[in-house]
Design a protein around this motif. Structure first.
Motif, mmCIF file in Angstrom:
data_model
loop_
_atom_site.group_PDB
_atom_site.id
_atom_site.type_symbol
_atom_site.label_atom_id
_atom_site.label_comp_id
_atom_site.label_asym_id
_atom_site.label_seq_id
_atom_site.Cartn_x
_atom_site.Cartn_y
_atom_site.Cartn_z
ATOM 1 N N GLN A 1 -2.760 21.234 33.470
ATOM 2 C CA GLN A 1 -3.072 19.879 33.912
ATOM 3 C C GLN A 1 -4.451 19.815 34.574
ATOM 4 O OE1 GLN A 1 0.627 19.229 36.150
ATOM 5 N NE2 GLN A 1 1.169 17.641 34.664
ATOM 6 N N THR A 2 -5.139 20.924 34.579
ATOM 7 C CA THR A 2 -6.525 20.937 35.019
ATOM 8 C C THR A 2 -7.354 20.088 34.069
ATOM 9 O OG1 THR A 2 -6.384 23.108 36.067
ATOM 10 C CG2 THR A 2 -8.565 22.396 35.329
ATOM 11 N N ALA A 3 -7.981 19.055 34.600
ATOM 12 C CA ALA A 3 -8.701 18.102 33.746
ATOM 13 C C ALA A 3 -9.443 17.115 34.626
ATOM 14 C CB ALA A 3 -7.736 17.338 32.831
ATOM 15 N N LEU A 4 -10.181 16.243 33.953
ATOM 16 C CA LEU A 4 -10.832 15.108 34.617
ATOM 17 C C LEU A 4 -9.950 13.888 34.367
ATOM 18 C CD1 LEU A 4 -13.312 13.952 36.102
ATOM 19 C CD2 LEU A 4 -14.442 13.744 33.882
ATOM 20 N N TYR A 5 -9.550 13.215 35.434
ATOM 21 C CA TYR A 5 -8.644 12.081 35.319
ATOM 22 C C TYR A 5 -9.396 10.787 35.629
ATOM 23 C CZ TYR A 5 -4.797 15.358 35.063
ATOM 24 O OH TYR A 5 -3.947 16.359 34.652
ATOM 25 N N PHE A 6 -9.177 9.815 34.758
ATOM 26 C CA PHE A 6 -9.812 8.514 34.935
ATOM 27 C C PHE A 6 -8.771 7.421 35.084
ATOM 28 C CE2 PHE A 6 -14.260 9.145 34.427
ATOM 29 C CZ PHE A 6 -14.423 10.205 33.548
#
Lengths: 116, 114
Positions: free
Chosen positions: B85-90
């Motif tokens: 779930q490591t990610a960039l969230y918008f």
């Protein structure tokens, strides 16, 4: 199957030249809209340009224009007179249906690098 | 001031922890969305909400939950965080008042799960 396909993972262009970023889409809905967004290295997503499926003219916004070929289901972004600040990720997106009841779908993006 | 804000902007957390990402907007839009961005995969929709009483799953909702506390607030929770779930969230909003219905994005939250 992907609804939005961007086949160019990366593109390079010389400053002041024009560049075309490709986008093809897949939908059976007669009413749809196509968008392009820019994501600079700072990370924010910036709306650039929109084309509706019933629009007769290709959309233009300053140096950005959208080459809309409905029969080919393509919606390519053309950037004229590239500038160093145009270096960014570019995403094509589509909404299907009329009105605001839609879920937008994004392509995987194209990384554009503008060389001086 | 930004129209769509996200907190925190960066977060490092450990596997198994519960974490909440918050989104607030001052645009007065009814529609709000949560996306995650992974390199080479573009933006993928996690959840969306067309009004306070409407919550819908997106393409990749497993492992996530949301809460629409008010028209202006839409929170995303990871119940038990895992490394992928490591990610960039918008967070994004859109208006239903008329075409083109473009989305307005927050600045993003960079999440790292170790």
């Amino acid at each position: 199957a992907q609804k939005i396909t961007q086949t160019q993972p990366g593109m390079f262009v010389q400053e002041k030249e024009a560049v075309t970023l490709d986008c093809t889409y897949d939908t059976s809905d007669p009413s749809y809209g196509l968008f392009w967004y820019k994501q600079p290295s700072s990370g924010e997503m910036i709306f650039l340009i929109y084309q509706g499926s019933y629009d007769q003219q290709n959309a233009t916004e300053g140096r950005y224009s959208l080459n809309f070929q409905k029969a080919r289901k393509s919606a390519n972004l053309v950037i004229s007179a590239s500038q160093l600040g145009d270096s960014a990720m570019y995403f094509c997106a589509m909404r299907e249906g009329s009105g605001g009841s839609y879920i937008p779908t994004f392509g995987r993006g194209t990384s554009l690098i503008v060389h001086p | 001031d930004a129209d769509v804000t996200q907190t925190p902007r960066n977060r490092i957390t450990k596997t198994g922890k519960r974490i909440m990402l918050e989104c607030s907007q001052t645009k007065g839009h009814d529609r709000m969305y949560w996306y995650r961005q992974d390199p080479g995969l573009g933006l993928r929709l996690i959840y969306y909400s067309f009004d306070v009483k409407d919550i819908n799953k997106g393409e990749i909702s497993d492992g996530y939950s949301v809460s629409r506390q008010a028209q202006a607030k839409f929170s995303l929770s990871l119940e038990s965080a895992i490394p992928n779930q490591t990610a960039l969230y918008f967070c994004a909003t859109s208006d239903m008042g008329g075409a083109p219905y473009e989305q307005y994005f927050g600045p993003g939250t960079r999440l790292t799960v170790t």
